[in-house]
Design an enzyme around this catalytic site. Structure first.
Site, PDB file in Angstrom:
ATOM      1  N   ASP A 118     -23.274  34.491   9.029  1.00 31.39           N
ATOM      2  CA  ASP A 118     -22.971  35.865   8.483  1.00 31.39           C
ATOM      3  C   ASP A 118     -22.761  36.396  10.251  1.00 31.39           C
ATOM      4  OD1 ASP A 118     -23.282  38.497   8.154  1.00 31.39           O
ATOM      5  OD2 ASP A 118     -24.913  38.480   9.106  1.00 31.39           O
TER       6      ASP A 118
ATOM      7  N   GLU B  89     -17.437  35.695   5.513  1.00 32.52           N
ATOM      8  CA  GLU B  89     -17.418  37.170   4.834  1.00 32.52           C
ATOM      9  C   GLU B  89     -15.630  37.253   5.569  1.00 32.52           C
ATOM     10  OE1 GLU B  89     -20.961  39.661   4.028  1.00 32.52           O
ATOM     11  OE2 GLU B  89     -20.560  39.404   5.783  1.00 32.52           O
TER      12      GLU B  89
ATOM     13  N   ASP C  84     -30.852  38.968   7.925  1.00 29.75           N
ATOM     14  CA  ASP C  84     -30.114  38.030   9.133  1.00 29.75           C
ATOM     15  C   ASP C  84     -29.435  36.317   8.749  1.00 29.75           C
ATOM     16  OD1 ASP C  84     -28.346  40.236   9.856  1.00 29.75           O
ATOM     17  OD2 ASP C  84     -29.718  39.783  11.768  1.00 29.75           O
TER      18      ASP C  84
END
Length: 378
Positions: free
Chosen positions: A157, A244, A326
């Site tokens: 992330d 991502e 997170d």
């Protein structure tokens, strides 16, 4: 370098005029066909530039047009004789001891940062804004096998407060954001203020321009060094990395965060991970940018309706599990990557965190890039 830029600008201008008159673009053969006539009109083209270099100009411009029409890049721009410049040699460049032998130039003393191995395919010499010269050498080599390394599946992330939160399924590791630009902000602002007071076109202004260029170069080098080291560490520890697919171009339109997002280098980091994974036959998985990684409970799958950015920890209303925002997002990214691999026909052992390293095999035709610093006489 100026010769190559002039040839490119001439070809680009001709192509633009031809399109305005006929509505059609010129083909690669047309670019190359300009060379004989140009050499007759401008004899210095024969003296100052190696013939294959001018052929590279035509090939690169044709590729730039294809990238534009296929949506991968912007429309080609005219090259400037100021700031960064480059020239490409597709052949006849050799390494002789501590020197690089270049056609029409001769031997150039250089600092090699590693041994040049394999067959030299292409050499690109570039000049930076701070008047430093570098040569990037593309070599073709044979690899005996894939290096032994980790076999984990990890989810990453990416953020601003913490550059990366990495989850391997058992625990999470946070890597702080170095904030490279912020560390040099005061120094850069002071020098730019002095530059603004200098007269346009004066030698004093050019002197300060180079000083500021060196500061920007230092920032870029420190950022790239950090990204290379972290990406290498993560690739060595894993076989599959899930990230991502961030819309960085859209995110930098936020005027409050644009500087911080541009400085952090998410896109470059993912590119580094991608090519390093390919070298060891690993795999990079990019999940959809709209996947609710932060709002989803990694324990039961419950999805919150809203989760503002100021909330860093939250409790799941369904299973009452406590989550760090997170770390939970990184775990959800990893789980989504495993689901994509499994449902897409991948090996189900991914879901169990088993060994995913492929069998070692000989790789032929591998291309590696070696770079060196060229000595510039004072």
């Amino acid at each position: 370098m100026a010769v190559q830029d002039r040839k490119r600008n001439y070809a680009l201008n001709t192509c633009i005029q031809h399109y305005q008159e006929t509505g059609k673009s010129l083909k690669l053969a047309s670019y190359k066909g300009m060379l004989p006539q140009l050499k007759k009109e401008y004899p210095w083209l024969k003296e100052d530039c190696y013939s294959s270099v001018l052929q590279c100009v035509a090939i690169n411009l044709d590729r730039a047009y294809k990238n534009f029409f296929e949506g991968r890049a912007k429309f080609p721009n005219f090259k400037s004789k100021h700031h960064k410049q480059s020239i490409q040699y597709p052949q006849s460049v050799t390494v002789n001891g501590e020197c690089l032998k270049v056609p029409k130039i001769g031997e150039i003393k250089a600092i090699f940062h590693r041994e040049i191995t394999g067959k030299i395919k292409t050499v690109t010499i570039s000049k930076t804004s701070s008047n430093k010269y570098f040569a990037s050498i593309l070599c073709e080599t044979e690899l005996s096998g894939v290096k032994e390394s980790g076999d984990q599946v990890i989810g990453i992330d990416l953020g601003l407060k913490e550059f990366a939160i990495v989850h391997d399924g058992d625990s999470a590791t946070k890597y702080a954001n170095p904030k490279h630009l912020n560390r040099h902000h005061k120094n850069l602002a002071r020098k730019q203020k002095k530059l603004s007071r200098k007269t346009q076109g004066s030698s004093a202004r050019e002197k300060f321009r180079k000083i500021i260029a060196k500061v920007h170069e230092k920032i870029a080098n420190s950022r790239q060094d950090f990204l290379h080291k972290l990406s290498r560490k993560l690739v060595n520890e894993s076989q599959v990395i899930v990230v991502e697919n961030l819309n960085v171009k859209g995110m930098v339109k936020n005027r409050k965060l644009s500087k911080a997002i541009s400085d952090v280098g998410w896109g470059k980091f993912v590119n580094f991970i991608d090519y390093k994974l390919k070298q060891k036959n690993g795999e990079l998985v990019e999940i959809d940018r709209f996947f609710p990684s932060s709002k989803t409970c990694s324990s039961c799958g419950y999805i919150l309706d809203e989760l503002s950015l100021d909330i860093r920890e939250w409790d799941c209303p369904n299973c009452h599990a406590h989550h760090d925002r997170d770390e939970n997002a990184a775990l959800n990214i990893r789980n989504e990557g495993i689901r994509i691999l499994t449902e897409g026909g991948g090996n189900p052992v991914f879901a169990d965190g088993g060994c995913v390293r492929p069998d070692n095999r000989k790789v032929k035709g591998h291309r590696s890039v070696n770079s060196l610093i060229l000595h510039r006489p004072d």
